[in-house]
Design an enzyme around this catalytic site. Structure first.
Site, PDB file in Angstrom:
ATOM      1  N   LEU A  14      -1.329 -20.075  -1.587  1.00  0.00           N
ATOM      2  CA  LEU A  14      -1.390 -18.676  -1.158  1.00  0.00           C
ATOM      3  C   LEU A  14      -0.936 -17.722  -2.254  1.00  0.00           C
ATOM      4  O   LEU A  14      -0.988 -16.504  -2.063  1.00  0.00           O
ATOM      5  CB  LEU A  14      -0.490 -18.460   0.070  1.00  0.00           C
ATOM      6  CG  LEU A  14      -1.034 -18.784   1.449  1.00  0.00           C
ATOM      7  CD1 LEU A  14      -0.003 -18.423   2.505  1.00  0.00           C
ATOM      8  CD2 LEU A  14      -2.340 -18.053   1.728  1.00  0.00           C
ATOM      9  N   THR A  59       3.214 -25.222  -9.679  1.00  0.00           N
ATOM     10  CA  THR A  59       3.482 -26.106  -8.560  1.00  0.00           C
ATOM     11  C   THR A  59       3.310 -27.535  -9.052  1.00  0.00           C
ATOM     12  O   THR A  59       3.111 -27.772 -10.249  1.00  0.00           O
ATOM     13  CB  THR A  59       2.559 -25.761  -7.367  1.00  0.00           C
ATOM     14  OG1 THR A  59       2.938 -26.541  -6.237  1.00  0.00           O
ATOM     15  CG2 THR A  59       1.089 -25.986  -7.695  1.00  0.00           C
ATOM     16  N   LYS A  63       6.340 -28.865 -12.457  1.00  0.00           N
ATOM     17  CA  LYS A  63       7.643 -28.200 -12.446  1.00  0.00           C
ATOM     18  C   LYS A  63       8.636 -28.829 -13.416  1.00  0.00           C
ATOM     19  O   LYS A  63       9.441 -28.120 -14.028  1.00  0.00           O
ATOM     20  CB  LYS A  63       8.218 -28.200 -11.027  1.00  0.00           C
ATOM     21  CG  LYS A  63       7.475 -27.266 -10.077  1.00  0.00           C
ATOM     22  CD  LYS A  63       8.163 -27.164  -8.730  1.00  0.00           C
ATOM     23  CE  LYS A  63       7.476 -26.143  -7.837  1.00  0.00           C
ATOM     24  NZ  LYS A  63       8.186 -25.968  -6.550  1.00  0.00           N
ATOM     25  N   ASN A  85       9.308 -23.200 -11.929  1.00  0.00           N
ATOM     26  CA  ASN A  85       8.138 -22.753 -11.175  1.00  0.00           C
ATOM     27  C   ASN A  85       7.574 -21.447 -11.719  1.00  0.00           C
ATOM     28  O   ASN A  85       6.609 -20.920 -11.185  1.00  0.00           O
ATOM     29  CB  ASN A  85       8.466 -22.605  -9.682  1.00  0.00           C
ATOM     30  CG  ASN A  85       9.218 -21.326  -9.369  1.00  0.00           C
ATOM     31  OD1 ASN A  85       9.990 -20.813 -10.183  1.00  0.00           O
ATOM     32  ND2 ASN A  85       9.004 -20.790  -8.171  1.00  0.00           N
ATOM     33  N   ASP A 101      12.401 -20.548  -6.946  1.00  0.00           N
ATOM     34  CA  ASP A 101      12.534 -21.228  -5.653  1.00  0.00           C
ATOM     35  C   ASP A 101      13.978 -21.179  -5.157  1.00  0.00           C
ATOM     36  O   ASP A 101      14.224 -20.986  -3.958  1.00  0.00           O
ATOM     37  CB  ASP A 101      12.104 -22.698  -5.770  1.00  0.00           C
ATOM     38  CG  ASP A 101      10.607 -22.859  -5.861  1.00  0.00           C
ATOM     39  OD1 ASP A 101       9.872 -22.002  -5.331  1.00  0.00           O
ATOM     40  OD2 ASP A 101      10.154 -23.857  -6.463  1.00  0.00           O
ATOM     41  N   GLY A 124      14.281 -34.970   2.715  1.00  0.00           N
ATOM     42  CA  GLY A 124      13.414 -35.161   1.563  1.00  0.00           C
ATOM     43  C   GLY A 124      14.245 -35.370   0.312  1.00  0.00           C
ATOM     44  O   GLY A 124      15.457 -35.162   0.314  1.00  0.00           O
TER      45      GLY A 124
END
Length: 273
Positions: A14, A59, A63, A85, A101, A124
């Protein structure tokens, strides 16, 4: 002037929608595109850009590779997060590598929640887990727990978070049965990894930060009722994009305009199925 987001894959991003809306809002006649660049093509592509290039959003899988570009100043927060980023260019030459980020995640949480953060859990173990774990430290967390599908592979992320100046305690547990700790839980895993057991373990956490924005809602996001706080992936994306916009253009980022553009784009995607 030209800017772009680089990744592989990248067609889902996006970022072009957000940045173009920002340019329109402040009257800049700039271009912003999404360009698919494979990992082995990254350095040659970046070093071969023309003088019209001003900024690159990065992305996966770029990175961490961007940290090793020669002659580029790497900010402290990019080194801390072990990932870049944002690349700022002058006359087509990369001069600054940053990570928006991390501050973007802090801003996204604080926009929705102004309470204390003494501890938090990140689901994660990759680059996004590192930046959001560090964001929890910036918010005040003294303990950060990682729930990883492969705890041994999460060691670099745990080390990155542990290196925060506040010297947090970092714990790594298995995703399948690790308990959720603290006021905030951040999910960086795919929607299909969010089974009923994981959702149930997050049920008592006041703040849920789901970094995904598509598909939406994820099982975890859908479980958040009116008595809890939900921070979404679009919140993170917009806040980090505003910071990138400011680095690229030198102008204040139009947060509201960029958010509206992102919301409309996601609505159109969902309507199209």
């Amino acid at each position: 002037m030209r800017c772009a987001v680089l990744g592989d894959p990248v067609s889902h991003s996006l970022s072009p929608t957000l940045h173009r809306a920002g340019y329109a809002a402040v009257g800049l006649d700039w271009e912003y595109d999404a360009i698919r660049v494979a990992a082995e093509e990254f350095a040659p592509f970046v070093l071969g850009l023309g003088t019209e290039w001003r900024g690159l959003s990065l992305t996966m899988p770029h990175k961490r590779a961007a940290l090793s570009l020669l002659g580029v100043e790497v900010t402290a927060r990019a080194r801390l997060a072990s990932g870049v980023n944002t690349l700022v260019l002058e006359a087509g030459t990369p001069v600054l590598a940053d990570n928006t980020d991390l501050p973007g995640a802090v801003a996204a949480v604080r926009e929705r929640y102004d309470g204390p953060v003494t501890a938090g859990t990140v689901i994660g173990g990759g680059a996004t887990a590192a930046s959001t774990g560090l964001a929890l430290c910036e918010l005040g967390a003294r303990t950060v727990r990682l729930l990883a599908r492969s705890p041994e592979r999460a060691a670099p992320t745990a080390a990155a978070i542990a290196a925060h100046p506040s010297a947090p305690r970092v714990e790594v547990l298995a995703l399948r049965d690790g308990e959720v700790l603290g006021e905030v839980v951040v999910s960086t895993v795919p929607a299909e990894a969010q089974d009923d057991g994981l959702v149930a373990r997050c049920a008592d956490t006041p703040v849920v930060f789901e970094v995904l924005y598509d598909p939406w809602p994820t099982p975890l996001a859908a479980s958040v009722g009116a008595d809890r706080v939900l921070v979404g992936g679009l919140d993170l994306l917009v806040h980090q994009a505003v910071l990138q916009f400011e680095l690229f253009t030198g102008a204040p980022g139009p947060l509201a305009a960029m958010r509206r553009a992102g919301e409309r784009a996601l609505e159109a995607r969902r309507a199209a199925g």
